[in-house]
Design a protein around this motif. Structure first.
Motif, PDB file in Angstrom:
ATOM      1  N   LEU A 118       0.822  -1.218   0.000  1.00  0.00           N
ATOM      2  CA  LEU A 118       0.000   0.000   0.000  1.00  0.00           C
ATOM      3  C   LEU A 118       0.850   1.261   0.000  1.00  0.00           C
ATOM      4  O   LEU A 118       0.654   2.152  -0.836  1.00  0.00           O
ATOM      5  CB  LEU A 118      -0.946   0.001   1.196  1.00  0.00           C
ATOM      6  CG  LEU A 118      -1.880   1.212   1.309  1.00  0.00           C
ATOM      7  CD1 LEU A 118      -2.699   1.411   0.042  1.00  0.00           C
ATOM      8  CD2 LEU A 118      -2.798   1.067   2.525  1.00  0.00           C
ATOM      9  N   PRO A 121       2.861   1.725  -3.622  1.00  0.00           N
ATOM     10  CA  PRO A 121       2.177   2.371  -4.752  1.00  0.00           C
ATOM     11  C   PRO A 121       1.952   3.864  -4.552  1.00  0.00           C
ATOM     12  O   PRO A 121       2.061   4.638  -5.508  1.00  0.00           O
ATOM     13  CB  PRO A 121       0.842   1.610  -4.821  1.00  0.00           C
ATOM     14  CG  PRO A 121       1.155   0.272  -4.269  1.00  0.00           C
ATOM     15  CD  PRO A 121       2.161   0.510  -3.185  1.00  0.00           C
ATOM     16  N   ASN A 142      -2.799   0.277 -10.891  1.00  0.00           N
ATOM     17  CA  ASN A 142      -2.409  -0.272  -9.601  1.00  0.00           C
ATOM     18  C   ASN A 142      -2.821  -1.736  -9.494  1.00  0.00           C
ATOM     19  O   ASN A 142      -3.882  -2.123  -9.981  1.00  0.00           O
ATOM     20  CB  ASN A 142      -3.065   0.519  -8.467  1.00  0.00           C
ATOM     21  CG  ASN A 142      -2.565   1.932  -8.379  1.00  0.00           C
ATOM     22  OD1 ASN A 142      -1.381   2.197  -8.576  1.00  0.00           O
ATOM     23  ND2 ASN A 142      -3.451   2.873  -8.073  1.00  0.00           N
ATOM     24  N   SER A 144      -4.194  -4.585  -7.339  1.00  0.00           N
ATOM     25  CA  SER A 144      -4.899  -4.976  -6.125  1.00  0.00           C
ATOM     26  C   SER A 144      -4.985  -6.503  -6.093  1.00  0.00           C
ATOM     27  O   SER A 144      -4.078  -7.190  -6.576  1.00  0.00           O
ATOM     28  CB  SER A 144      -6.289  -4.320  -6.085  1.00  0.00           C
ATOM     29  OG  SER A 144      -6.970  -4.662  -4.902  1.00  0.00           O
ATOM     30  N   LYS A 162      -4.437  -4.527   0.008  1.00  0.00           N
ATOM     31  CA  LYS A 162      -4.988  -4.510  -1.343  1.00  0.00           C
ATOM     32  C   LYS A 162      -6.343  -3.794  -1.404  1.00  0.00           C
ATOM     33  O   LYS A 162      -6.690  -3.206  -2.433  1.00  0.00           O
ATOM     34  CB  LYS A 162      -5.102  -5.933  -1.877  1.00  0.00           C
ATOM     35  CG  LYS A 162      -3.743  -6.598  -2.102  1.00  0.00           C
ATOM     36  CD  LYS A 162      -2.874  -5.795  -3.068  1.00  0.00           C
ATOM     37  CE  LYS A 162      -1.611  -6.530  -3.451  1.00  0.00           C
ATOM     38  NZ  LYS A 162      -0.786  -5.773  -4.431  1.00  0.00           N
ATOM     39  N   VAL A 165      -5.441  -0.286  -1.722  1.00  0.00           N
ATOM     40  CA  VAL A 165      -5.061   0.062  -3.090  1.00  0.00           C
ATOM     41  C   VAL A 165      -6.292   0.441  -3.913  1.00  0.00           C
ATOM     42  O   VAL A 165      -6.241   1.360  -4.740  1.00  0.00           O
ATOM     43  CB  VAL A 165      -4.300  -1.106  -3.749  1.00  0.00           C
ATOM     44  CG1 VAL A 165      -4.145  -0.882  -5.251  1.00  0.00           C
ATOM     45  CG2 VAL A 165      -2.933  -1.271  -3.102  1.00  0.00           C
TER      46      VAL A 165
END
Length: 251
Positions: A118, A121, A142, A144, A162, A165
């Motif tokens: 997390l 990114p 991105n 996930s 995730k 994200v």
């Protein structure tokens, strides 16, 4: 083999030497992009990959950085931009997976996963997005996971990261669009080195028995989704999540 074609765009793929990352790099190279390969501590493998890509006619370069380190991520973005003159596409793919029950894990175990999956990114995007704004365009994809939507025993930290994200993707899409498009991909169980240590028969059965396909996916099936989201064909998609998961989560 992808049918999408790009006009010499530059893509930066983090975690580019893993199973999904390597497939993403291959798919973009076949689609005509120039490729910036990010890695951490895999200099030999990165050099070999760059040589392979160059031999096939793709302009490629490798860059090493810890994406959880603010200064290193800033240097990564700057070095890629200086080398290629642009960063048109960013794929935040680098990830970390560690099992641990919520009642047993300690804070360090929790934080390692959150930090890579997390914080990473966000930190990379924080330094790449201003360069995209300078260009007046860009795409961020991105990575996930389906566990962001369904959770799993022993993967609380990964599921939480995730899910974060997904929220980050939607916030970025609203803040940065329409000049910079931001979307995400949430794979289901995929045959990669990241999951190989956990892939016992019981693990595989648990994760495939409820799928429509009843099998693990291949990295190439994820890579095609990433390439599509970066392509002009996805020009009207903002803050969306594609779910290559064999029917495990239908969202």
């Amino acid at each position: 083999m992808t049918t999408v074609r790009f006009a010499d765009e530059v893509v930066l793929v983090t975690g580019a030497l893993g199973g999904i990352g390597a497939a993403i790099v291959t798919a973009f190279a076949e689609a005509g992009t120039r490729v910036a390969i990010h890695h951490l501590g895999q200099a030999h493998e990165a050099r070999e990959r760059v040589e392979q890509l160059r031999a096939s006619g793709t302009d490629a370069e490798a860059f090493e950085a810890d994406i959880t380190d603010w200064a290193q991520a800033e240097r990564l973005a700057g070095d890629v931009y200086e080398r290629f003159g642009a960063i048109d596409i960013l794929v935040n793919n680098a990830g970390y997976l560690e099992s641990g029950r919520i009642t047993d894990m300690d804070f360090d175990q929790w934080y390692r996963t959150i930090n890579v999956d997390l914080n990473g990114p966000f930190i990379v995007s924080r330094h790449v997005v201003p360069l995209m704004r300078r260009q007046g365009h860009g795409v961020v994809v991105n990575m996930s996971s389906q566990l962001a939507f369904k959770g799993a025993h022993d993967y609380a930290a990964y599921s939480a990261a995730k899910a974060g994200v997904v929220g980050l993707t939607r916030a970025m899409a609203r803040e940065l669009g329409p000049e910079i498009r931001v979307n995400a991909v949430a794979p289901g169980p995929i045959n990669t080195p990241l999951v190989a240590p956990y892939a016992t028969p019981a693990y595989i059965h648990e994760r495939t028995t409820t799928l429509v396909d009843q099998r693990f996916g291949d990295p190439e099936e994820v890579a095609s989704c990433v390439v599509f989201l970066a392509s002009p064909g996805a020009s009207y998609l903002h803050g969306q999540v594609l779910h290559p998961n064999g029917g495990g989560v239908m969202a």
